[in-house]
Scaffold this motif. Structure first.
Motif, PDB file in Angstrom:
ATOM      1  N   THR A 185       0.799  -1.221   0.000  1.00  0.00           N
ATOM      2  CA  THR A 185       0.000   0.000   0.000  1.00  0.00           C
ATOM      3  C   THR A 185       0.831   1.270   0.000  1.00  0.00           C
ATOM      4  O   THR A 185       0.308   2.340  -0.299  1.00  0.00           O
ATOM      5  N   LEU A 241      -0.591   1.034  -5.979  1.00  0.00           N
ATOM      6  CA  LEU A 241      -2.047   0.958  -5.989  1.00  0.00           C
ATOM      7  C   LEU A 241      -2.568   0.363  -7.291  1.00  0.00           C
ATOM      8  O   LEU A 241      -3.713  -0.102  -7.347  1.00  0.00           O
ATOM      9  N   VAL A 258      -2.940  -3.015  -5.885  1.00  0.00           N
ATOM     10  CA  VAL A 258      -3.882  -3.136  -4.767  1.00  0.00           C
ATOM     11  C   VAL A 258      -5.325  -3.124  -5.267  1.00  0.00           C
ATOM     12  O   VAL A 258      -6.145  -3.966  -4.890  1.00  0.00           O
ATOM     13  N   ALA A 302      -2.343  -6.858   1.495  1.00  0.00           N
ATOM     14  CA  ALA A 302      -1.775  -5.591   1.045  1.00  0.00           C
ATOM     15  C   ALA A 302      -0.917  -5.033   2.181  1.00  0.00           C
ATOM     16  O   ALA A 302      -1.435  -4.501   3.159  1.00  0.00           O
TER      17      ALA A 302
END
Length: 397
Positions: free
Chosen positions: A56, A201, A204, A229
């Motif tokens: 993250t 991201l 993610v 994550a």
């Protein structure tokens, strides 16, 4: 992520409570990390785990504990380099501070200040070498300006206003710079997306949406589906919320135990398991093609990337590479491969760390980016969609 997963029916898990491995979705938040898992109806000690791991965090500048700087009438925020940002890309951008503050009553507040800072470039008139010999000292040249002519202002005042608390209530913080420019789809055919923090991201988001889609599939099989994550990948992963810590291992152990597995059965569950380490890859750069291998180079718009490295900077081997290629084929999406030049070493991911800790076979994949570790990175719109489809296929096939 937690809000989205809870909206989709995932149940929050408190680590201090008994572990929930009932059929359905579950989600755990620890600091800057999120782990979610989907337990099928027929899960048992004979199941395995299908894991997608990502991270993250992204490079930037973290606010120092004592954050007030004053210079020649300017009020500045004292920051420390986090990870490996491209310094120049952060200049002349309106920045916010985002993250969490700890309050004197023991509570935590999340906040985003909005655009309050900027790291201004020196004018070319004052440095005629700026286009040929730019040198940025991270201590001397990269402290953002916050205000001018207001010596009574403190960074704590700004944070408190954003958090809606008294400045004296804030006793600690974890806050990092964020470029406030909105993401943008661009290009002659709208093929590209520019945004901050695409590393990581861009893994993610597809991982989360793939897990949600897989959980809604009519046939999820016997395996428990896991999304992990992690935080702190950009600084080595060695933390309670990083891939080097026990977070994922705890989730796997406690889920197996809640399903009735003894130690031997748990170890057998691990041997039935696989992991996809999802992190951004390097697209070939048209202006710096000599930095890439002449044949093992992906390109934006060409599909998800299999990442391979002989020195185990990535975990992909023939078996796990085959697993990933079959997932792409099952999803009907194109796929590419990345291997670095022998004279240009590559980075690494959470893959080798997690594989070493867990002993679970892993493959490293991602979508191709340009400007990786810039304040504003660039990806392909189609690649993001294809990546989600391939990850879903890995989870359900």
């Amino acid at each position: 992520m937690a809000r989205r997963l809870i909206h989709e029916g995932f149940v929050p898990q408190d680590e201090t409570e008994a572990w929930d491995a009932t059929p359905g979705g579950h989600v755990l938040v620890r600091g800057g990390a999120v782990v979610a898992w989907w337990v099928p109806e027929n899960a048992s000690p004979d199941s395995g785990f299908r894991i997608i791991g990502s991270h993250t965090d992204s490079p930037g500048f973290k606010l120092k504990p004592r954050a007030d700087l004053h210079s020649h009438g300017w009020q500045q925020a004292a920051v420390e380099v986090y990870g490996g940002p491209i310094y120049a890309s952060w200049l002349d951008r309106e920045l916010s501070l985002a993250g969490r503050v700890a309050l004197c009553d023991g509570s935590i507040k999340l906040l985003n200040t909005g655009p309050i800072m900027r790291i201004p470039h020196v004018a070319i008139h004052l440095d005629r070498t700026v286009n040929s010999n730019l040198t940025l000292d991270p201590q001397e040249h990269l402290q953002p300006v916050l205000a001018v002519g207001d010596p009574e202002l403190s960074v704590a005042d700004v944070l408190a206003e954003s958090a809606g608390v008294d400045p004296k209530d804030i006793i600690a913080h974890d806050l990092i710079t964020v470029d406030t420019q909105a993401p943008e789809i661009f290009g002659a055919h709208g093929d590209f997306i520019a945004a901050g923090r695409l590393d990581n991201l861009s893994s993610v988001q597809p991982s989360m949406t793939a897990l949600i889609a897989a959980a809604q599939s009519e046939d999820t099989g016997d395996d428990i589906l896991i999304l992990a994550a992690f935080d702190h990948e950009e600084v080595g992963s060695n933390s309670t919320t990083g891939a080097g810590g026990p977070l994922l291992e705890d989730v796997l152990h406690r889920t197996a135990h809640a399903l009735g597995a003894d130690e031997d059965q748990r170890r057998r569950m691990f041997t039935r398991s696989t992991m996809v380490s999802a992190d951004a890859a390097h697209s070939i750069h048209p202006n710096h093609a000599g930095k890439h291998d002449p044949v093992n180079h992906p390109v934006i718009g060409g599909g998800p990337v299999l990442k391979v490295n002989a020195n185990q900077r990535y975990t992909s081997d023939a078996v796990t590479s085959g697993m990933w290629i079959r997932a792409c084929q099952a999803a009907g999406v194109p796929h590419q491969v990345f291997a670095s030049r022998n004279n240009v070493p590559c980075g690494s991911t959470i893959g080798p760390i997690s594989a070493t800790r867990l002993g679970i076979p892993s493959v490293d994949v991602g979508i191709p980016l340009l400007s990786m570790h810039s304040a504003r990175e660039m990806a392909g719109v189609k690649d993001l969609g294809w990546f989600e489809q391939a990850l879903e296929a890995y989870l359900v096939h």
